[in-house]
Design an enzyme around this catalytic site. Sequence first.
Site, PDB file in Angstrom:
ATOM      1  CG  MET A 115      -5.998  16.062  -2.896  1.00 33.65           C
ATOM      2  SD  MET A 115      -6.635  16.003  -4.594  1.00 33.65           S
ATOM      3  CE  MET A 115      -8.356  15.637  -4.329  1.00 33.65           C
TER       4      MET A 115
ATOM      5  CG  ASP B 170      -4.332  22.935   1.157  1.00 28.30           C
ATOM      6  OD1 ASP B 170      -5.134  22.235   1.778  1.00 28.30           O
ATOM      7  OD2 ASP B 170      -3.607  23.792   1.699  1.00 28.30           O
TER       8      ASP B 170
ATOM      9  CD1 TRP C 250      -2.860  16.895   5.710  1.00 26.90           C
ATOM     10  CD2 TRP C 250      -1.735  16.604   7.628  1.00 26.90           C
ATOM     11  NE1 TRP C 250      -1.854  17.834   5.769  1.00 26.90           N
ATOM     12  CE2 TRP C 250      -1.154  17.686   6.917  1.00 26.90           C
ATOM     13  CE3 TRP C 250      -1.193  16.230   8.862  1.00 26.90           C
ATOM     14  CZ2 TRP C 250      -0.056  18.402   7.422  1.00 26.90           C
ATOM     15  CZ3 TRP C 250      -0.103  16.944   9.354  1.00 26.90           C
ATOM     16  CH2 TRP C 250       0.451  18.011   8.637  1.00 26.90           C
TER      17      TRP C 250
ATOM     18  CD1 TRP D  74       3.101  20.499   4.400  1.00 31.03           C
ATOM     19  CD2 TRP D  74       2.854  22.145   5.900  1.00 31.03           C
ATOM     20  NE1 TRP D  74       3.011  19.913   5.634  1.00 31.03           N
ATOM     21  CE2 TRP D  74       2.853  20.888   6.573  1.00 31.03           C
ATOM     22  CE3 TRP D  74       2.701  23.309   6.657  1.00 31.03           C
ATOM     23  CZ2 TRP D  74       2.714  20.798   7.968  1.00 31.03           C
ATOM     24  CZ3 TRP D  74       2.565  23.222   8.037  1.00 31.03           C
ATOM     25  CH2 TRP D  74       2.567  21.983   8.682  1.00 31.03           C
TER      26      TRP D  74
ATOM     27  NE  ARG E 254      -0.866  26.779   7.831  1.00 31.78           N
ATOM     28  CZ  ARG E 254      -1.066  27.094   9.114  1.00 31.78           C
ATOM     29  NH1 ARG E 254      -0.077  27.542   9.860  1.00 31.78           N
ATOM     30  NH2 ARG E 254      -2.276  26.971   9.645  1.00 31.78           N
TER      31      ARG E 254
ATOM     32  CD  GLU F 169      -4.776  26.557   7.354  1.00 31.95           C
ATOM     33  OE1 GLU F 169      -3.914  25.868   7.914  1.00 31.95           O
ATOM     34  OE2 GLU F 169      -5.864  26.079   6.969  1.00 31.95           O
TER      35      GLU F 169
ATOM     36  CG  ASP G 248      -6.126  26.649  10.946  1.00 37.10           C
ATOM     37  OD1 ASP G 248      -6.676  25.597  10.560  1.00 37.10           O
ATOM     38  OD2 ASP G 248      -5.072  26.660  11.597  1.00 37.10           O
TER      39      ASP G 248
HETATM   40  C1  FRU Z   1      -4.523  24.137   4.504  1.00 38.80           C
HETATM   41  C2  FRU Z   1      -3.137  23.761   5.008  1.00 38.80           C
HETATM   42  C3  FRU Z   1      -2.111  24.799   4.623  1.00 38.80           C
HETATM   43  C4  FRU Z   1      -0.826  24.004   4.666  1.00 38.80           C
HETATM   44  C5  FRU Z   1      -1.273  22.657   4.155  1.00 38.80           C
HETATM   45  C6  FRU Z   1      -0.587  21.491   4.807  1.00 38.80           C
HETATM   46  O1  FRU Z   1      -5.377  23.039   4.411  1.00 38.80           O
HETATM   47  O2  FRU Z   1      -3.171  23.562   6.398  1.00 38.80           O
HETATM   48  O3  FRU Z   1      -2.116  25.940   5.449  1.00 38.80           O
HETATM   49  O4  FRU Z   1       0.170  24.582   3.867  1.00 38.80           O
HETATM   50  O5  FRU Z   1      -2.669  22.571   4.383  1.00 38.80           O
HETATM   51  O6  FRU Z   1      -0.992  20.278   4.225  1.00 38.80           O
END
Ligand code: FRU
Length: 533
Positions: free
Chosen positions: A20, A22, A46, A81, A145, A200, A233
Amino acid sequence: KQMLAWQRTSFHFQPKKNWMNDPNGPLFYKGWYHLFYQYNPEAAVWGNIVWGHAVSRDLIHWQHLPVAMVADQWYDINGVWTGSATILPDGKLVMLYTGSTNESVQVQNLAYPADPSDPLLRKWVKYEGNPVLVPPPGIAAKDFRDPTTAWTTPQGKWRITIGSKVNKTGISLVYDTIDFKKFELLDGVLHGVPGTGMWECVDFYPVSKFFENGLDTSDNGPAVKHVLKSSLDDDRNDYYALGTYDAVAGKWIPDNPTIDVGIGLRYDYGNFYASKTFYDQEKKRRVLWAWITESDSEAADICKGWASLQPIPRTIKYDKKTGSNIITWPVAEVENLRLNSKEFDKVEVKPGSIVPLEVGTTTQLDIMAEFEVDPKVLERLEGSNATYECRSSGGSAERGALGPFGLLVLTDKGLSEQTPIYFYITKDVAGNFTTFFCNDLTRSSEATDVRKLIYGSTVPVLQGEKLSLRTLVDHSIVESFAQNGRTAITSRVYPTKAIYEDAKLYLFNNATDVTITASLKIWQMNSANIQSS
Ligand code: FRU
């Protein structure tokens, strides 16, 4: 695998298995809290990102549901995302999220519930005109994003902000829309801070200057301040600042530019990233979720078959007393998990000593503590110009005149594994005191594949206030709050010996010059009921 089984939490939200990251689109709808989250259905690392989904009546007990959105379109085939929900005045929902396209371009997409009468919101429809936004001129394809929840403008439109960067300046772009399908880019940015890199998961919301309740995202006016939060980030921490929002210009100005977003305050000084708030219209509060990563190795995550947690959701308020920070605090519902408690009244802890707290099993606890330092000693002590910082200090082993003192959680009998949470006070030559709140992980585990940092920061302590500390312990996560939530530290801990019945709890005082008086109330915590669908 067996060996690592104890690391799984009992009252924190986590998927049954796998990865898991965000929290996404949290909201309250027809009696249910919804949590969506970045999820890899295939592994504990991830990748293959889709939207996991769970629902709850009280933010504590959860029911897992099938994934809400998968990567099945050219505009999100490389990942569904992070995104946010907006509740429209007629009660309808819209979800905006980032898709990573077949060419790994970051675009924004619109989705909505297939059946708004389903309180569990099990099925989602992606708008046929997606994507609704592509990176504008001057913005790189992979720097666009995580759209926010929308709020209303004085012109009656909806407005969102999306994190990005230009060179090394982190920025947040602003768009207006009427229908969430066509968007208009505003001139300039909501805000930008040189040197902070890619922003982010930007979050933007009002807090009341005068009242305890949370505010809907569209609230504005003289009784309100606006919080701007960015997840950096480059730095992997969540920074916020308080400021004023100019709705006409679509700009936000920090109250204090020296503690601007990314260079000043953090929500949490430990392991806490990619957070997102929502306004809970049922309980009139603003609630914060976040991604708590593992601090062990990827190999260990694969071995145990899961990675990452959510914190106990936290309410957010403006700190009227200091006027310069917010307060975060575990939602009141977590207190329903409290079982039997033990109280300790005015326990004296002499310089250089340790006091065991007999409370039974210590792997699931809620601890409230207050510490008093003899004011005569504070007065008498000579000031010094030595500087202190939790992170670069010698941790709980470094002795000063007025600290460190606090708790040792998840500690074995021989004290070879220990996780100290503590205060450290300094006095300068002008007689000013500064209080630090730290969490030292350097001796938290004998495992070698674990990150063992010292976390912490200063915490404001106002005239006449006692030092107060709250800590939630749940197997491999420790969430600590100082001064009723002015500062928080979340850590992941992986003891090898201080587990099950061998995990103990102690008070400690490693100050050289002062005796501490501690009063505590400690509850055993029940497990939450987290069910599969
Ligand atoms: C933050 C992030 C976001 C992106 C998502 C991808 O942890 O990098 O910017 O939308 O996770 O999983």
